[in-house]
Design a protein around this motif. Structure first.
Motif, mmCIF file in Angstrom:
data_model
loop_
_atom_site.group_PDB
_atom_site.id
_atom_site.type_symbol
_atom_site.label_atom_id
_atom_site.label_comp_id
_atom_site.label_asym_id
_atom_site.label_seq_id
_atom_site.Cartn_x
_atom_site.Cartn_y
_atom_site.Cartn_z
ATOM 1 N N ALA A 1 37.316 32.025 46.780
ATOM 2 C CA ALA A 1 37.737 31.338 48.003
ATOM 3 C C ALA A 1 39.126 30.719 47.828
ATOM 4 O O ALA A 1 39.968 30.795 48.729
ATOM 5 N N ALA A 2 39.386 30.127 46.661
ATOM 6 C CA ALA A 2 40.691 29.508 46.406
ATOM 7 C C ALA A 2 41.788 30.567 46.342
ATOM 8 O O ALA A 2 42.895 30.368 46.865
ATOM 9 N N ILE A 3 41.488 31.700 45.725
ATOM 10 C CA ILE A 3 42.461 32.792 45.628
ATOM 11 C C ILE A 3 42.781 33.327 47.019
ATOM 12 O O ILE A 3 43.947 33.535 47.366
ATOM 13 N N LEU A 4 41.755 33.527 47.823
ATOM 14 C CA LEU A 4 41.981 34.029 49.180
ATOM 15 C C LEU A 4 42.706 33.007 50.047
ATOM 16 O O LEU A 4 43.531 33.371 50.886
ATOM 17 N N ALA A 5 42.424 31.720 49.839
ATOM 18 C CA ALA A 5 43.129 30.679 50.590
ATOM 19 C C ALA A 5 44.609 30.671 50.222
ATOM 20 O O ALA A 5 45.471 30.459 51.076
ATOM 21 N N GLY B 1 45.506 35.175 50.762
ATOM 22 C CA GLY B 1 44.992 35.997 51.857
ATOM 23 C C GLY B 1 44.819 37.441 51.439
ATOM 24 O O GLY B 1 44.447 37.740 50.303
ATOM 25 N N ASP B 2 45.131 38.355 52.353
ATOM 26 C CA ASP B 2 44.969 39.786 52.073
ATOM 27 C C ASP B 2 45.910 40.283 50.971
ATOM 28 O O ASP B 2 45.694 41.357 50.406
ATOM 29 N N ALA B 3 46.946 39.524 50.653
ATOM 30 C CA ALA B 3 47.860 39.913 49.574
ATOM 31 C C ALA B 3 47.141 39.926 48.220
ATOM 32 O O ALA B 3 47.637 40.518 47.260
ATOM 33 N N ALA B 4 45.983 39.294 48.144
ATOM 34 C CA ALA B 4 45.200 39.286 46.899
ATOM 35 C C ALA B 4 44.566 40.648 46.627
ATOM 36 O O ALA B 4 44.097 40.893 45.514
ATOM 37 N N LEU B 5 44.548 41.521 47.631
ATOM 38 C CA LEU B 5 43.969 42.862 47.449
ATOM 39 C C LEU B 5 45.017 43.824 46.920
ATOM 40 O O LEU B 5 46.129 43.901 47.442
ATOM 41 N N ASN B 6 44.644 44.586 45.906
ATOM 42 C CA ASN B 6 45.532 45.599 45.344
ATOM 43 C C ASN B 6 45.253 46.922 46.051
ATOM 44 O O ASN B 6 44.367 47.673 45.661
ATOM 45 N N LYS B 7 46.015 47.183 47.091
ATOM 46 C CA LYS B 7 45.797 48.383 47.899
ATOM 47 C C LYS B 7 46.412 49.633 47.276
ATOM 48 O O LYS B 7 46.335 50.703 47.852
ATOM 49 N N ALA B 8 46.984 49.502 46.090
ATOM 50 C CA ALA B 8 47.496 50.664 45.366
ATOM 51 C C ALA B 8 46.530 51.084 44.258
ATOM 52 O O ALA B 8 46.808 52.033 43.532
ATOM 53 N N SER B 9 45.414 50.390 44.138
ATOM 54 C CA SER B 9 44.495 50.635 43.024
ATOM 55 C C SER B 9 43.618 51.860 43.242
ATOM 56 O O SER B 9 43.391 52.316 44.358
ATOM 57 N N THR B 10 43.097 52.355 42.144
ATOM 58 C CA THR B 10 42.151 53.466 42.179
ATOM 59 C C THR B 10 40.903 53.059 42.950
ATOM 60 O O THR B 10 40.351 53.853 43.715
ATOM 61 N N THR B 11 40.474 51.814 42.765
ATOM 62 C CA THR B 11 39.282 51.323 43.471
ATOM 63 C C THR B 11 39.502 51.392 44.979
ATOM 64 O O THR B 11 38.642 51.865 45.724
ATOM 65 N N LEU C 1 36.332 41.679 47.794
ATOM 66 C CA LEU C 1 36.457 41.125 46.440
ATOM 67 C C LEU C 1 35.103 40.763 45.841
ATOM 68 O O LEU C 1 34.938 40.800 44.628
ATOM 69 N N THR C 2 34.142 40.425 46.693
ATOM 70 C CA THR C 2 32.794 40.149 46.199
ATOM 71 C C THR C 2 32.164 41.442 45.679
ATOM 72 O O THR C 2 31.592 41.469 44.587
ATOM 73 N N ALA C 3 32.297 42.514 46.445
ATOM 74 C CA ALA C 3 31.696 43.791 46.067
ATOM 75 C C ALA C 3 32.489 44.508 44.965
ATOM 76 O O ALA C 3 31.911 45.198 44.136
#
Length: 108
Positions: free
Chosen positions: A42-46, A49-59, A76-78
């Protein structure tokens, strides 16, 4: 200081090496092995935000469109490895990545 990282991430290894060479001994949380607690997520997302997601990742590339449309918190939970790394918490401040500005703020 805490560092959310992956053992297999080159950038995370570089960051940890630089911190240790500067005399710091951060607590390392491996997002794959240890996971990310709800309060930390929650603190990381606060902070990022969406910048916490690595949209270049294999996942990320392995997700279907319906999964990609989910909120960042659910993703991020899943899939904790979707988080951009490293995420550093130092003295209540949050930092994302290991670019020059983060290095200057963390190491000085």
């Amino acid at each position: 200081m805490r560092v959310f990282a992956l053992k297999s991430c080159d950038t995370c290894r570089k960051a940890l090496k630089a911190m240790r060479e500067a005399g710091m001994e951060p607590e390392v949380i491996d997002v794959r092995a240890d996971g990310v607690g709800e309060a930390d997520r929650a603190a990381i997302l606060a902070a990022f935000g969406d910048a916490a997601l690595n949209k270049a990742s294999t996942t990320w590339r392995g997700l279907d469109d319906a999964e990609k449309a989910q909120p960042a918190a659910a993703l991020l939970t899943a899939h904790p490895t979707l988080m951009k790394r490293p995420v550093i918490e130092k003295d209540g401040q949050w930092y994302l990545g290991w670019k020059a500005d983060v290095q200057a703020a963390v190491i000085g």
